[in-house]
Design a protein around this motif. Sequence first.
Motif, PDB file in Angstrom:
ATOM      1  N   ALA A  32       0.875  -1.164   0.000  1.00  0.00           N
ATOM      2  CA  ALA A  32       0.000   0.000   0.000  1.00  0.00           C
ATOM      3  C   ALA A  32       0.911   1.212   0.000  1.00  0.00           C
ATOM      4  CB  ALA A  32      -0.898   0.014   1.233  1.00  0.00           C
ATOM      5  N   VAL A  33       0.614   2.171  -0.823  1.00  0.00           N
ATOM      6  CA  VAL A  33       1.476   3.346  -0.946  1.00  0.00           C
ATOM      7  C   VAL A  33       1.218   4.299   0.217  1.00  0.00           C
ATOM      8  CG1 VAL A  33       2.070   5.338  -2.364  1.00  0.00           C
ATOM      9  CG2 VAL A  33       1.576   3.136  -3.445  1.00  0.00           C
ATOM     10  N   SER A  34       2.302   4.629   0.907  1.00  0.00           N
ATOM     11  CA  SER A  34       2.255   5.635   1.965  1.00  0.00           C
ATOM     12  C   SER A  34       3.313   6.684   1.639  1.00  0.00           C
ATOM     13  CB  SER A  34       2.526   5.012   3.339  1.00  0.00           C
ATOM     14  OG  SER A  34       2.667   6.034   4.299  1.00  0.00           O
ATOM     15  N   PHE A  35       2.849   7.818   1.127  1.00  0.00           N
ATOM     16  CA  PHE A  35       3.787   8.880   0.782  1.00  0.00           C
ATOM     17  C   PHE A  35       4.462   9.437   2.035  1.00  0.00           C
ATOM     18  CE2 PHE A  35       1.006   8.955  -2.992  1.00  0.00           C
ATOM     19  CZ  PHE A  35       1.982   8.737  -3.949  1.00  0.00           C
ATOM     20  N   SER A  36       3.737   9.440   3.148  1.00  0.00           N
ATOM     21  CA  SER A  36       4.332   9.920   4.402  1.00  0.00           C
ATOM     22  C   SER A  36       5.519   9.063   4.794  1.00  0.00           C
ATOM     23  CB  SER A  36       3.297   9.896   5.526  1.00  0.00           C
ATOM     24  OG  SER A  36       2.219  10.731   5.227  1.00  0.00           O
ATOM     25  N   ALA A  37       5.370   7.753   4.709  1.00  0.00           N
ATOM     26  CA  ALA A  37       6.474   6.854   5.060  1.00  0.00           C
ATOM     27  C   ALA A  37       7.604   6.966   4.048  1.00  0.00           C
ATOM     28  CB  ALA A  37       5.980   5.412   5.144  1.00  0.00           C
ATOM     29  N   PHE A  38       7.265   7.158   2.775  1.00  0.00           N
ATOM     30  CA  PHE A  38       8.301   7.285   1.750  1.00  0.00           C
ATOM     31  C   PHE A  38       9.142   8.536   1.965  1.00  0.00           C
ATOM     32  CE2 PHE A  38       9.849   8.917  -2.328  1.00  0.00           C
ATOM     33  CZ  PHE A  38      10.576   7.825  -2.783  1.00  0.00           C
ATOM     34  N   PHE A  39       8.491   9.665   2.172  1.00  0.00           N
ATOM     35  CA  PHE A  39       9.218  10.931   2.260  1.00  0.00           C
ATOM     36  C   PHE A  39       9.813  11.199   3.639  1.00  0.00           C
ATOM     37  CE2 PHE A  39       6.551  11.918  -1.486  1.00  0.00           C
ATOM     38  CZ  PHE A  39       7.571  12.179  -2.374  1.00  0.00           C
ATOM     39  N   PHE A  40       9.163  10.713   4.693  1.00  0.00           N
ATOM     40  CA  PHE A  40       9.625  11.033   6.041  1.00  0.00           C
ATOM     41  C   PHE A  40      10.252   9.855   6.763  1.00  0.00           C
ATOM     42  CE2 PHE A  40       6.143  14.026   5.095  1.00  0.00           C
ATOM     43  CZ  PHE A  40       6.906  15.177   5.048  1.00  0.00           C
ATOM     44  N   GLY A  41      10.225   8.675   6.160  1.00  0.00           N
ATOM     45  CA  GLY A  41      10.926   7.499   6.663  1.00  0.00           C
ATOM     46  C   GLY A  41      10.701   7.212   8.128  1.00  0.00           C
ATOM     47  N   PRO A  42      11.786   7.149   8.882  1.00  0.00           N
ATOM     48  CA  PRO A  42      11.667   6.741  10.278  1.00  0.00           C
ATOM     49  C   PRO A  42      10.780   7.669  11.109  1.00  0.00           C
ATOM     50  CG  PRO A  42      13.878   7.554   9.814  1.00  0.00           C
ATOM     51  CD  PRO A  42      13.161   7.456   8.511  1.00  0.00           C
ATOM     52  N   PHE A  43      10.668   8.923  10.704  1.00  0.00           N
ATOM     53  CA  PHE A  43       9.862   9.865  11.472  1.00  0.00           C
ATOM     54  C   PHE A  43       8.376   9.531  11.376  1.00  0.00           C
ATOM     55  CE2 PHE A  43      13.740  12.066  10.075  1.00  0.00           C
ATOM     56  CZ  PHE A  43      14.363  12.103  11.309  1.00  0.00           C
ATOM     57  N   TYR A  44       7.968   8.967  10.247  1.00  0.00           N
ATOM     58  CA  TYR A  44       6.600   8.480  10.117  1.00  0.00           C
ATOM     59  C   TYR A  44       6.352   7.365  11.139  1.00  0.00           C
ATOM     60  CZ  TYR A  44       2.858   5.477   8.384  1.00  0.00           C
ATOM     61  OH  TYR A  44       1.737   4.685   8.300  1.00  0.00           O
ATOM     62  N   PHE A  46       7.971   6.791  13.986  1.00  0.00           N
ATOM     63  CA  PHE A  46       7.927   7.355  15.334  1.00  0.00           C
ATOM     64  C   PHE A  46       6.560   8.002  15.588  1.00  0.00           C
ATOM     65  CE2 PHE A  46      12.661   7.360  15.258  1.00  0.00           C
ATOM     66  CZ  PHE A  46      12.862   6.707  16.475  1.00  0.00           C
ATOM     67  N   TYR A  47       6.062   8.752  14.614  1.00  0.00           N
ATOM     68  CA  TYR A  47       4.779   9.429  14.743  1.00  0.00           C
ATOM     69  C   TYR A  47       3.647   8.427  14.966  1.00  0.00           C
ATOM     70  CZ  TYR A  47       0.895  12.533  13.417  1.00  0.00           C
ATOM     71  OH  TYR A  47      -0.275  13.264  13.385  1.00  0.00           O
ATOM     72  N   ARG A  48       3.701   7.294  14.312  1.00  0.00           N
ATOM     73  CA  ARG A  48       2.666   6.266  14.433  1.00  0.00           C
ATOM     74  C   ARG A  48       2.963   5.244  15.535  1.00  0.00           C
ATOM     75  NH1 ARG A  48      -2.475   6.742  12.899  1.00  0.00           N
ATOM     76  NH2 ARG A  48      -2.509   8.397  11.377  1.00  0.00           N
ATOM     77  N   LYS A  49       3.958   5.508  16.370  1.00  0.00           N
ATOM     78  CA  LYS A  49       4.315   4.670  17.530  1.00  0.00           C
ATOM     79  C   LYS A  49       4.718   3.253  17.138  1.00  0.00           C
ATOM     80  CE  LYS A  49       1.172   6.992  20.758  1.00  0.00           C
ATOM     81  NZ  LYS A  49       0.069   6.754  21.716  1.00  0.00           N
ATOM     82  N   MET A  50       5.410   3.123  16.039  1.00  0.00           N
ATOM     83  CA  MET A  50       5.941   1.819  15.619  1.00  0.00           C
ATOM     84  C   MET A  50       7.434   1.848  15.927  1.00  0.00           C
ATOM     85  SD  MET A  50       3.865   0.868  12.141  1.00  0.00           S
ATOM     86  CE  MET A  50       4.188   2.338  11.194  1.00  0.00           C
ATOM     87  N   TRP A  51       7.768   1.549  17.166  1.00  0.00           N
ATOM     88  CA  TRP A  51       9.105   1.805  17.695  1.00  0.00           C
ATOM     89  C   TRP A  51      10.202   0.986  17.019  1.00  0.00           C
ATOM     90  CZ3 TRP A  51       7.766   6.095  19.478  1.00  0.00           C
ATOM     91  CH2 TRP A  51       6.629   6.270  20.252  1.00  0.00           C
ATOM     92  N   LEU A  52       9.990  -0.286  16.818  1.00  0.00           N
ATOM     93  CA  LEU A  52      11.044  -1.123  16.219  1.00  0.00           C
ATOM     94  C   LEU A  52      11.344  -0.721  14.773  1.00  0.00           C
ATOM     95  CD1 LEU A  52      13.072  -3.399  16.532  1.00  0.00           C
ATOM     96  CD2 LEU A  52      11.259  -5.006  15.882  1.00  0.00           C
ATOM     97  N   VAL A 146      -1.333   8.654  17.417  1.00  0.00           N
ATOM     98  CA  VAL A 146      -0.069   9.222  16.982  1.00  0.00           C
ATOM     99  C   VAL A 146       0.648   9.843  18.174  1.00  0.00           C
ATOM    100  CG1 VAL A 146      -0.878   9.658  14.635  1.00  0.00           C
ATOM    101  CG2 VAL A 146      -1.142  11.424  16.372  1.00  0.00           C
ATOM    102  N   SER A 147       1.930  10.073  18.000  1.00  0.00           N
ATOM    103  CA  SER A 147       2.721  10.703  19.048  1.00  0.00           C
ATOM    104  C   SER A 147       3.509  11.865  18.457  1.00  0.00           C
ATOM    105  CB  SER A 147       3.669   9.689  19.696  1.00  0.00           C
ATOM    106  OG  SER A 147       4.491  10.348  20.636  1.00  0.00           O
ATOM    107  N   LEU A 148       2.975  13.049  18.658  1.00  0.00           N
ATOM    108  CA  LEU A 148       3.683  14.248  18.226  1.00  0.00           C
ATOM    109  C   LEU A 148       4.981  14.407  19.008  1.00  0.00           C
ATOM    110  CD1 LEU A 148       3.500  16.582  16.267  1.00  0.00           C
ATOM    111  CD2 LEU A 148       2.287  17.877  18.021  1.00  0.00           C
ATOM    112  N   ALA A 149       4.954  14.000  20.280  1.00  0.00           N
ATOM    113  CA  ALA A 149       6.161  14.088  21.111  1.00  0.00           C
ATOM    114  C   ALA A 149       7.278  13.205  20.553  1.00  0.00           C
ATOM    115  CB  ALA A 149       5.844  13.700  22.550  1.00  0.00           C
ATOM    116  N   ALA A 150       6.944  11.982  20.159  1.00  0.00           N
ATOM    117  CA  ALA A 150       7.962  11.083  19.596  1.00  0.00           C
ATOM    118  C   ALA A 150       8.518  11.646  18.297  1.00  0.00           C
ATOM    119  CB  ALA A 150       7.383   9.688  19.360  1.00  0.00           C
TER     120      ALA A 150
END
Length: 183
Positions: A32-44, A46-52, A146-150
């Motif tokens: 599934a295409v996620s432009f947020s994950a493509f452009f922002f990578g690890p920060f996406y 962190f924002y979605r609380k997927m720590w690993l 989501v976690s804006l703090a992360a």
Amino acid sequence: MKARDWAAFLGPNAGYYLMNFKRMTVTGQKLAVSFSAFFFGPFYFFYRKMWLPAAIFLTLDVFGAYIPQLLQFLVLAESPLVAGLNLDVFSTVLNVLRVVNLAVQFTEGLFAVYWYRRIGEKRIARVLQSCSPAEAPAALAKEGGVSLAALIVSLSVVLGLYIMLSFMALAPLMAAPMAGLAV
């Protein structure tokens, strides 16, 4: 999983994720295409609380993009820190890392939603087992969302490290002109 549990867990953009999760369930497809994950990578992540995945992709970015960029800057600035570096080998390594980094970006962008679904299923099941049905919506919203703090902390740490490494790399270059002024 029930749609209301997913909606409570997902928070913002629940409709987008629910549509993709349903399509994945029906077709068995993982892409599934996620432009947020493509452009922002690890920060996406962190924002979605997927720590690993966030930690893995941040590590890949640091070693595959940030450090090579810094080294390239040092080479261009003719820093004494990279004086003995074989430029042909360095150029080849940089090109390979660019290709690897692009492949990582595509992986993030194409599989982020699938990984979010897998991680979400486990977290939702754990929350539903540990609380009553009346407490579930609030517990799911707290566990998911989501976690804006992360996001802010991860961006700050990366930016801070990048600035620190840049200053450390530039220190010898800045000290050389100053030594000439002391005469």
